[in-house]
Design an enzyme around this catalytic site. Sequence first.
Site, PDB file in Angstrom:
ATOM      1  N   LYS A  19      42.815  10.874  65.442  1.00  0.00           N
ATOM      2  CA  LYS A  19      43.929  11.484  66.180  1.00  0.00           C
ATOM      3  C   LYS A  19      44.327  10.619  67.382  1.00  0.00           C
ATOM      4  CE  LYS A  19      41.591  15.278  66.947  1.00  0.00           C
ATOM      5  NZ  LYS A  19      40.299  15.139  66.244  1.00  0.00           N
ATOM      6  N   ARG A  98      42.815  24.386  68.846  1.00  0.00           N
ATOM      7  CA  ARG A  98      41.721  24.172  67.905  1.00  0.00           C
ATOM      8  C   ARG A  98      41.302  25.475  67.237  1.00  0.00           C
ATOM      9  NH1 ARG A  98      39.906  19.321  69.665  1.00  0.00           N
ATOM     10  NH2 ARG A  98      37.704  18.902  69.811  1.00  0.00           N
ATOM     11  N   ARG A 137      32.196   3.552  67.708  1.00  0.00           N
ATOM     12  CA  ARG A 137      33.330   3.900  68.561  1.00  0.00           C
ATOM     13  C   ARG A 137      33.023   3.751  70.049  1.00  0.00           C
ATOM     14  NH1 ARG A 137      36.695   9.439  68.106  1.00  0.00           N
ATOM     15  NH2 ARG A 137      34.799  10.493  68.735  1.00  0.00           N
ATOM     16  N   ARG A 170      30.936   7.628  74.010  1.00  0.00           N
ATOM     17  CA  ARG A 170      30.976   9.052  74.338  1.00  0.00           C
ATOM     18  C   ARG A 170      29.603   9.664  74.106  1.00  0.00           C
ATOM     19  NH1 ARG A 170      36.307  11.659  71.628  1.00  0.00           N
ATOM     20  NH2 ARG A 170      34.830  13.351  71.355  1.00  0.00           N
ATOM     21  N   ARG A 181      29.745  19.002  65.951  1.00  0.00           N
ATOM     22  CA  ARG A 181      31.205  19.021  66.145  1.00  0.00           C
ATOM     23  C   ARG A 181      31.917  19.144  64.800  1.00  0.00           C
ATOM     24  NH1 ARG A 181      31.767  13.596  69.008  1.00  0.00           N
ATOM     25  NH2 ARG A 181      34.014  13.922  68.767  1.00  0.00           N
TER      26      ARG A 181
HETATM   27  P1  ATP Z   1      37.808  12.932  68.276  1.00  0.00           P
HETATM   28  O1  ATP Z   1      38.217  12.612  69.662  1.00  0.00           O
HETATM   29  O2  ATP Z   1      36.820  12.041  67.699  1.00  0.00           O
HETATM   30  O3  ATP Z   1      38.964  13.164  67.369  1.00  0.00           O
HETATM   31  P2  ATP Z   1      37.104  15.627  68.782  1.00  0.00           P
HETATM   32  O4  ATP Z   1      38.406  16.111  68.280  1.00  0.00           O
HETATM   33  O5  ATP Z   1      35.881  16.417  68.443  1.00  0.00           O
HETATM   34  O6  ATP Z   1      36.888  14.207  68.296  1.00  0.00           O
HETATM   35  P3  ATP Z   1      37.898  15.728  71.539  1.00  0.00           P
HETATM   36  O7  ATP Z   1      39.180  16.320  71.120  1.00  0.00           O
HETATM   37  O8  ATP Z   1      37.885  14.548  72.391  1.00  0.00           O
HETATM   38  O9  ATP Z   1      36.998  15.371  70.312  1.00  0.00           O
HETATM   39  O10 ATP Z   1      37.038  16.891  72.232  1.00  0.00           O
HETATM   40  C1  ATP Z   1      35.753  16.653  72.751  1.00  0.00           C
HETATM   41  C2  ATP Z   1      35.131  17.968  73.149  1.00  0.00           C
HETATM   42  O11 ATP Z   1      35.930  18.605  74.161  1.00  0.00           O
HETATM   43  C3  ATP Z   1      35.009  19.008  72.034  1.00  0.00           C
HETATM   44  O12 ATP Z   1      33.840  18.827  71.270  1.00  0.00           O
HETATM   45  C4  ATP Z   1      34.989  20.308  72.856  1.00  0.00           C
HETATM   46  O13 ATP Z   1      33.730  20.536  73.435  1.00  0.00           O
HETATM   47  C5  ATP Z   1      35.976  20.017  73.970  1.00  0.00           C
HETATM   48  N1  ATP Z   1      37.357  20.407  73.592  1.00  0.00           N
HETATM   49  C6  ATP Z   1      38.430  19.588  73.451  1.00  0.00           C
HETATM   50  N2  ATP Z   1      39.519  20.263  73.056  1.00  0.00           N
HETATM   51  C7  ATP Z   1      39.131  21.557  72.930  1.00  0.00           C
HETATM   52  C8  ATP Z   1      39.781  22.755  72.520  1.00  0.00           C
HETATM   53  N3  ATP Z   1      41.076  22.752  72.165  1.00  0.00           N
HETATM   54  N4  ATP Z   1      39.059  23.896  72.502  1.00  0.00           N
HETATM   55  C9  ATP Z   1      37.781  23.934  72.871  1.00  0.00           C
HETATM   56  N5  ATP Z   1      37.099  22.835  73.251  1.00  0.00           N
HETATM   57  C10 ATP Z   1      37.751  21.660  73.280  1.00  0.00           C
HETATM   58 MG    MG Z   2      40.094  12.236  70.197  1.00  0.00          MG
END
Ligand code: ATP
Ligand code: MG
Length: 227
Positions: A19, A98, A137, A170, A181
């Site tokens: 993403k 999410r 990463r 990270r 996750r």
């Molecule tokens: P990546 O960045 O690899 O696509 P990801 O989607 O799991 O992975 P991030 O979106 O960076 O990672 O989110 C990291 C962490 O931040 C999540 O594991 C969660 O703890 C928190 N977080 C981020 N967005 C949300 C959300 N919309 N709702 C709840 N927690 C969130």
């Molecule tokens: Mg991301």
Amino acid sequence: MSVLRPLRLLLLGAPGSGKGTQTSKLLKEFGSIKAISSGDLLRKQIEHGTPLGLSASSYIEKGQLLPDDLITGVVCDELKSRGWLNPNATWLLDGFPRTVGQAEVLDKSLLEHDASLNLVVELDVPHEVILERIENRYVHVPSGRVYNLQYNPPKVDGKDDITGEPLTKRPDDTAEVFGKRLEQYNKTVTPLKEHYLKQGILSTISGNTSDIIYPKLVSLILQKFAN
Ligand code: ATP
Ligand code: MG
């Protein structure tokens, strides 16, 4: 390139599905698109040691989602302060909503301003590909730029291409936390997709690499928003 009609896009996808990478590519190519990544927002708060950062890190470290009311507050405040709750604004979201609960709050906030999401794209990448990516990463926290030692290495080892600042791993990219996750994602994504399917705005793009997915994403956007 530019979009003619306002685009409000959500990128959905498992952790590590790309993403952040797709977002960077879109921002570079489409001057008119701006983005908010919920994960990047939280990592900046953690880096600055704010109270929000402190409470966020206790969830992130364990691979758990933040409670809906906490994250919706953060992202909706950010949307508001950027003036994005607006039917003429063009932007994309990475990592939020999410859960269906978050999606409902966002829908409502946008609707109050005569706006709505108008495209949701699920990035569909095989799990084995994702697992391999995560180990390699590295990120530049201030900008959210993502590097992969194998596919997309920085020009200078350990340094961000643009600022020369250090890259970091990270803390939630360890095998154990990453597994959680992924599990969490698989649990929440089906009802979330259902929510957007009902609105008629969900598309899925499959591929093993960001280079395969990106052109498909661009043609989808152009097909829907440039004419
Ligand atoms: P990546 O960045 O690899 O696509 P990801 O989607 O799991 O992975 P991030 O979106 O960076 O990672 O989110 C990291 C962490 O931040 C999540 O594991 C969660 O703890 C928190 N977080 C981020 N967005 C949300 C959300 N919309 N709702 C709840 N927690 C969130
Ligand atoms: Mg991301």
